[in-house]
Write a protein that holds these residues in place. Sequence first.
Motif, mmCIF file in Angstrom:
data_model
loop_
_atom_site.group_PDB
_atom_site.id
_atom_site.type_symbol
_atom_site.label_atom_id
_atom_site.label_comp_id
_atom_site.label_asym_id
_atom_site.label_seq_id
_atom_site.Cartn_x
_atom_site.Cartn_y
_atom_site.Cartn_z
ATOM 1 N N UNK A 136 4.828 -13.231 -2.985
ATOM 2 C CA UNK A 136 4.265 -11.990 -3.011
ATOM 3 C C UNK A 136 4.850 -11.218 -1.921
ATOM 4 N N UNK A 137 5.489 -10.045 -2.406
ATOM 5 C CA UNK A 137 6.064 -9.079 -1.447
ATOM 6 C C UNK A 137 5.427 -7.829 -1.556
ATOM 7 N N UNK A 138 5.114 -7.064 -0.550
ATOM 8 C CA UNK A 138 4.693 -5.646 -0.519
ATOM 9 C C UNK A 138 5.313 -4.685 0.174
ATOM 10 N N UNK A 139 5.093 -3.461 -0.237
ATOM 11 C CA UNK A 139 5.658 -2.229 0.537
ATOM 12 C C UNK A 139 4.861 -1.533 1.476
ATOM 13 N N UNK A 140 5.233 -1.745 2.662
ATOM 14 C CA UNK A 140 4.451 -1.215 3.860
ATOM 15 C C UNK A 140 3.850 0.061 3.484
ATOM 16 N N UNK A 141 2.604 0.337 3.841
ATOM 17 C CA UNK A 141 1.856 1.362 3.625
ATOM 18 C C UNK A 141 1.155 1.592 2.299
ATOM 19 N N UNK A 142 1.422 0.514 1.441
ATOM 20 C CA UNK A 142 0.817 0.582 0.237
ATOM 21 C C UNK A 142 -0.685 0.061 0.290
ATOM 22 N N UNK A 143 -1.254 0.646 -0.620
ATOM 23 C CA UNK A 143 -2.735 0.056 -0.753
ATOM 24 C C UNK A 143 -2.777 -1.294 -1.552
ATOM 25 N N UNK A 144 -3.203 -2.492 -0.824
ATOM 26 C CA UNK A 144 -3.233 -3.427 -1.713
ATOM 27 C C UNK A 144 -4.552 -4.185 -1.500
ATOM 28 N N UNK A 145 -5.342 -4.445 -2.537
ATOM 29 C CA UNK A 145 -6.480 -5.096 -2.400
ATOM 30 C C UNK A 145 -7.374 -5.209 -3.643
ATOM 31 N N UNK A 146 -8.318 -5.746 -3.691
ATOM 32 C CA UNK A 146 -9.241 -6.002 -5.208
ATOM 33 C C UNK A 146 -9.812 -4.666 -5.669
ATOM 34 N N UNK A 157 -13.250 4.004 2.754
ATOM 35 C CA UNK A 157 -11.985 4.425 1.975
ATOM 36 C C UNK A 157 -10.440 4.621 2.641
ATOM 37 N N UNK A 158 -10.678 4.665 3.769
ATOM 38 C CA UNK A 158 -9.385 4.452 4.495
ATOM 39 C C UNK A 158 -9.232 3.484 5.577
ATOM 40 N N UNK A 159 -10.281 2.156 5.480
ATOM 41 C CA UNK A 159 -10.076 1.233 6.197
ATOM 42 C C UNK A 159 -8.733 0.507 6.073
ATOM 43 N N UNK A 160 -8.196 -0.078 7.160
ATOM 44 C CA UNK A 160 -7.051 -0.854 6.985
ATOM 45 C C UNK A 160 -7.108 -2.049 6.411
ATOM 46 N N UNK A 161 -8.376 -2.575 6.280
ATOM 47 C CA UNK A 161 -8.224 -4.015 5.417
ATOM 48 C C UNK A 161 -7.500 -3.945 3.939
ATOM 49 N N UNK A 162 -7.537 -2.568 3.479
ATOM 50 C CA UNK A 162 -7.009 -2.443 2.178
ATOM 51 C C UNK A 162 -5.597 -2.027 2.089
#
Length: 418
Positions: A136-146, A157-162
Amino acid sequence: MTDPLGWDGYAESLARARERTGADESVVWERAKFGGHEAVTIRFEFGFLGGSVGTGTGALLEEALDQARSHRLPVVSLLSTGGTRMQEGVPALRQLQRIARGLARLREAGLPHITVARQPTTGGVWASLGADADVVLAVPGAQVGFAGRRVRPRRYADDPAYTAENQYAAGYVDELVADDAIADRLESWLGLLTGGSRHRPAELPRALGTLDPAPDGWRAVQRARSAERPRAGAYLDDYFDTRVTLRGGIDDGAVCGIGSRGGRAIAFAAQTGTATTPGGFRSATRLIRLAARLGLPVLTLVDTPGAAADPAAETDGAGNAIAELFGTIAAAEVPITTLVIGEGGSGGALAFCSADRIWLTPDACFSVIAPELAAGILKRGHEDVPALADALKPRPEDLLALGAIDGIAGPEPVTFTR
């Protein structure tokens, strides 16, 4: 069945999306090359109804995965999606099962899947096509989560967990990759994931530390615990030309990944000299299962005082994680080579070991229990620890004489024929 619910205005929305993007659906797939490595590439178009998955999308994804199996090609999925298309209801939601079935068949065929989570990657697509990938690769700054931004509670809404960064820190993303570096990183990863040689074991690394034997068991233990002794990082740097890491979390006592040695891909799971947590054992299990499926030989480096024994480790299932790794190594149909480079502490060390190819460096040791713990069990004093260390016979020479290991590493690598 592109409009199963007869959703008011949906047909018009589809027409506008097709005109705007030039695509028939939110997914486009093709056969493409990254360097010299061909792959079936699945690309999500966020401009097409937020990259959402409908029944037509599911059919395209199934077609792409079937073509990959038919042509024996790896899969690269470039995600940018908000999840399942609500205008198609439960028929759209069930496409996630279709994706899962296609990925299961891809795994059964021994083909790798790399996913790239771009902005944004949320919902059921992350929880199926994304998080289930081998890498799994990801772009920095992207929203990633369920949970997508519009469906999670407003206070989050803007929690860094996502974020991609948080998924990386937690061990669910293997590498953060800038947009302009994606193609190069995919070329590197594909070269390693498809370069296996199932039947030839990994070459044994050369010993990097002291080559003289320790005069007794206690001094062998002390030398193995020395901060001056070469650790896993030094061995991996010396052994591999290049390597990548599969994440498993932070400070879990293990580092796992795939490296290239002389153009040959070899998977590795290395303990780092600290107590190994349940997460460390699970990372090694993930690595060895992937290696077995892709036909990659495995190198394990053992260096731990033992498994973490604090309450947090027990709560996290230390025994279960160790048992799972023991079973995975026992079932692996690829050769596994083990070099103990430091302290081999009881079952927490043995869980990382090959069943038929265990070597020690001259400055390493291996013991059923630490001598200090043996003293506690036997109700002996601290002054008895050196004698107990000797009685446990932890030196490489002792273990070789007992028939408990296969050899002692020297200043040159060792090549195995089987």
